[in-house]
Design an enzyme around this catalytic site. Sequence first.
Site, mmCIF file in Angstrom:
data_model
loop_
_atom_site.group_PDB
_atom_site.id
_atom_site.type_symbol
_atom_site.label_atom_id
_atom_site.label_comp_id
_atom_site.label_asym_id
_atom_site.label_seq_id
_atom_site.Cartn_x
_atom_site.Cartn_y
_atom_site.Cartn_z
ATOM 1 N N GLY A 82 0.843 -1.205 0.000
ATOM 2 C CA GLY A 82 0.000 0.000 0.000
ATOM 3 C C GLY A 82 0.867 1.240 0.000
ATOM 4 O O GLY A 82 1.710 1.408 0.889
ATOM 5 N N GLY A 120 -0.281 4.430 0.049
ATOM 6 C CA GLY A 120 -1.078 5.611 0.380
ATOM 7 C C GLY A 120 -0.471 6.401 1.521
ATOM 8 O O GLY A 120 0.735 6.299 1.803
ATOM 9 N N SER A 121 -1.327 7.134 2.161
ATOM 10 C CA SER A 121 -0.890 8.056 3.194
ATOM 11 C C SER A 121 -0.176 7.339 4.349
ATOM 12 O O SER A 121 0.958 7.667 4.706
ATOM 13 C CB SER A 121 -2.156 8.780 3.652
ATOM 14 N N GLY A 127 0.776 4.061 4.555
ATOM 15 C CA GLY A 127 1.853 3.180 4.106
ATOM 16 C C GLY A 127 3.137 3.979 3.938
ATOM 17 O O GLY A 127 4.222 3.546 4.350
ATOM 18 N N ALA A 140 -1.154 9.934 9.880
ATOM 19 C CA ALA A 140 0.044 9.713 9.077
ATOM 20 C C ALA A 140 0.932 10.963 9.051
ATOM 21 O O ALA A 140 2.155 10.874 9.214
ATOM 22 C CB ALA A 140 -0.372 9.324 7.663
ATOM 23 N N LYS A 175 -14.266 3.003 15.801
ATOM 24 C CA LYS A 175 -14.027 4.435 16.074
ATOM 25 C C LYS A 175 -14.214 5.257 14.800
ATOM 26 O O LYS A 175 -14.556 6.438 14.861
ATOM 27 C CB LYS A 175 -12.661 4.663 16.731
HETATM 28 N N1 LIG Z 1 -3.867 7.801 7.139
HETATM 29 C C1 LIG Z 1 -3.797 7.601 8.431
HETATM 30 O O1 LIG Z 1 -3.526 8.530 9.196
HETATM 31 C C2 LIG Z 1 -4.035 6.218 8.993
HETATM 32 C C3 LIG Z 1 -3.629 5.961 10.294
HETATM 33 C C4 LIG Z 1 -3.841 4.704 10.831
HETATM 34 C C5 LIG Z 1 -4.429 3.698 10.064
HETATM 35 N N2 LIG Z 1 -4.809 3.979 8.799
HETATM 36 C C6 LIG Z 1 -5.440 2.886 8.043
HETATM 37 O O2 LIG Z 1 -4.578 2.488 6.990
HETATM 38 C C7 LIG Z 1 -5.355 1.998 5.894
HETATM 39 C C8 LIG Z 1 -4.899 2.698 4.620
HETATM 40 O O3 LIG Z 1 -5.140 4.066 4.826
HETATM 41 P P1 LIG Z 1 -4.362 5.208 4.030
HETATM 42 O O4 LIG Z 1 -4.498 6.422 4.851
HETATM 43 O O5 LIG Z 1 -3.006 4.794 3.639
HETATM 44 O O6 LIG Z 1 -5.310 5.294 2.755
HETATM 45 P P2 LIG Z 1 -5.060 6.071 1.383
HETATM 46 O O7 LIG Z 1 -6.385 6.293 0.796
HETATM 47 O O8 LIG Z 1 -4.155 7.215 1.623
HETATM 48 O O9 LIG Z 1 -4.243 5.009 0.518
HETATM 49 C C9 LIG Z 1 -4.766 3.754 0.204
HETATM 50 C C10 LIG Z 1 -3.739 2.994 -0.609
HETATM 51 O O10 LIG Z 1 -4.296 1.722 -0.951
HETATM 52 C C11 LIG Z 1 -4.150 1.522 -2.352
HETATM 53 N N3 LIG Z 1 -5.287 0.758 -2.829
HETATM 54 C C12 LIG Z 1 -6.563 1.151 -2.941
HETATM 55 N N4 LIG Z 1 -7.306 0.169 -3.485
HETATM 56 C C13 LIG Z 1 -6.458 -0.865 -3.724
HETATM 57 C C14 LIG Z 1 -6.612 -2.158 -4.292
HETATM 58 N N5 LIG Z 1 -7.791 -2.583 -4.730
HETATM 59 N N6 LIG Z 1 -5.538 -2.934 -4.373
HETATM 60 C C15 LIG Z 1 -4.342 -2.509 -3.949
HETATM 61 N N7 LIG Z 1 -4.127 -1.305 -3.411
HETATM 62 C C16 LIG Z 1 -5.173 -0.486 -3.303
HETATM 63 C C17 LIG Z 1 -4.155 2.912 -2.966
HETATM 64 O O11 LIG Z 1 -3.511 2.891 -4.212
HETATM 65 C C18 LIG Z 1 -3.374 3.694 -1.924
HETATM 66 O O12 LIG Z 1 -2.006 3.531 -2.170
HETATM 67 C C19 LIG Z 1 -6.819 2.271 6.239
HETATM 68 O O13 LIG Z 1 -7.409 1.095 6.712
HETATM 69 C C20 LIG Z 1 -6.740 3.298 7.370
HETATM 70 O O14 LIG Z 1 -7.826 3.190 8.256
HETATM 71 C C21 LIG Z 1 -4.621 5.198 8.220
HETATM 72 O O1 LIG Z 2 -8.276 9.968 8.913
HETATM 73 P P1 LIG Z 2 -8.996 8.809 9.524
HETATM 74 O O2 LIG Z 2 -10.355 9.186 10.032
HETATM 75 O O3 LIG Z 2 -9.005 7.615 8.624
HETATM 76 O O4 LIG Z 2 -8.164 8.382 10.835
HETATM 77 C C1 LIG Z 2 -6.818 8.043 10.693
HETATM 78 C C2 LIG Z 2 -6.329 7.190 11.840
HETATM 79 O O5 LIG Z 2 -7.104 6.031 11.976
HETATM 80 C C3 LIG Z 2 -6.219 7.930 13.139
HETATM 81 O O6 LIG Z 2 -5.672 7.107 14.125
#
Ligand SMILES: NC(=O)c1ccc[n+]([C@@H]2O[C@H](COP(=O)([O-])OP(=O)(O)OC[C@H]3O[C@@H](n4cnc5c(N)ncnc54)[C@H](O)[C@@H]3O)[C@@H](O)[C@H]2O)c1
Ligand SMILES: O=P(O)(O)OC[C@H](O)CO
Length: 449
Positions: free
Chosen positions: A122, A124-125, A127, A257, A308
Amino acid sequence: MPLLVGGGAMAAAVLVGDPSLFNVLFCPPSMPRRSLSLGGKNLMLHQPPKPISPRLILCRSGAGALDPAAPEKEIPKVREGGRDQRKAVRIAWEKLVRWSRSWRSKAKTDVVERTKKVVVLGGGSFGTAMAAHIAGKKAEMEVLMLVRDEDVCRGINETHFNSRKYFPNHMLPENVFATTNARDALLGADFCLHVVPVQCSSSFLEGISQHVDPKLPFISLSKGLELNTLRTMSQIIPQALRNPRQPFVVLSGPSFAVELMRKLPTAMVVASKDKNLAGTVQQLLASPHLRISSSSDVIGVEIAGALKNVLAIAAGIVEGMNLGNNCMAALVAQGCSEIRWLATKMGAKATTLTGLSGSGDIMLTCFVNLSRNRTVGLRLGSGESLDDIISSMNQVAEGVSTAGAVIALAEKYNVKMPVLTAVARIIDNELTPKTAVLELMGLPQVEEV
Ligand SMILES: NC(=O)c1ccc[n+]([C@@H]2O[C@H](COP(=O)([O-])OP(=O)(O)OC[C@H]3O[C@@H](n4cnc5c(N)ncnc54)[C@H](O)[C@@H]3O)[C@@H](O)[C@H]2O)c1
Ligand SMILES: O=P(O)(O)OC[C@H](O)CO
């Protein structure tokens, strides 16, 4: 800013208007007081002997705030007290410091030393932020991100930025690389971080399962429930990889992130049925700006992290409708109870729910505008349609899909969840936020449980 004294004054301030105009404090009777008539009510007022400002406590903030080399601002003494009292406090602090040092001297560092490669699924943000964090622990470690987009991949490898959608101002460490090839990504990896959104995790993992070593530990950071199956990541990962013994830990807790990327102090929890693995991952991830607690309560950490996000949508709706702080506090308290009712029936420990992955993440996501789930709620509460909101977002808000799954789980475990059910109904466009609030306020007045 005047200071209101005593509970009567506080109540009066709320009655007569804007409480934000006052510093409200209970003061000892010996302090000098003056009375003031406000809105027809007599209030006791006094000016504080010294200005009380949060700046006295939080001297510095922002990136580098923990840099030991940075000059320390002198903290003004704000508390009067006898010499004996100050000595007692100093001794208590020194005890804490000694205890902490003895722990640190015993802490093992061999996991980081022997780790050569970490793969991050992943791009994204989160990762990206976690890849940067782990890479920062050892320059010789290879941190390889598996991404879908060729441009993102090139950007990371050639410029060390993941700037297409995320972090245009944060250069990644030199030992972070990217690939679009699953085989290359997984070959020889010591640990795997799974940071792909929950709803697409199963099909994504099935597609790469032939390259996954059956002993490769999976660290799941995704927070949510799969909509139709109600599965959590601890069920999705081994099933998609067709390996019930795939080593698994969940990592969760309050962690935006962008703040992790800025190296701001953060605390999270790892949970695993395998205590040794939890300890190993704790060692791999802990750093001077990231504290990692450990737990064996996998279901508690997963359910808290998933639910949450739904509660944060509710909090956003309250904000978007301008329903005030009392309403916000009542809603979040009720939501915490609903999460506890369901999670404990599913086998979670109550202590997990008041810890980092429960109360910690609920506070962060419900009260801070950086949350994407809260933002979805805020826009719903302001009258926007869900379709418009989703189509304008370029990141995932897991609570939207998880809401439907929660209601099915509540039925399965026979738990009443009025607030979280209302969110699911609003998302399904079967209830307006206004009607939902009226119906919630009209529920029977029951004993607190
Ligand atoms: N952003 C945060 O602050 C944060 C913090 C803690 C946990 N999380 C968790 O981490 C997870 C990912 O969040 P994020 O913030 O990185 O999301 P994001 O939207 O920033 O990125 C998602 C990533 O997943 C990839 N993706 C989407 N669909 C896909 C598919 N079908 N196959 C493969 N890759 C795919 C996208 O290309 C992207 O790189 C979520 O479950 C979120 O709850 C995020
Ligand atoms: O931006 P959200 O609502 O997906 O929250 C990100 C994280 O889960 C916070 O811990």
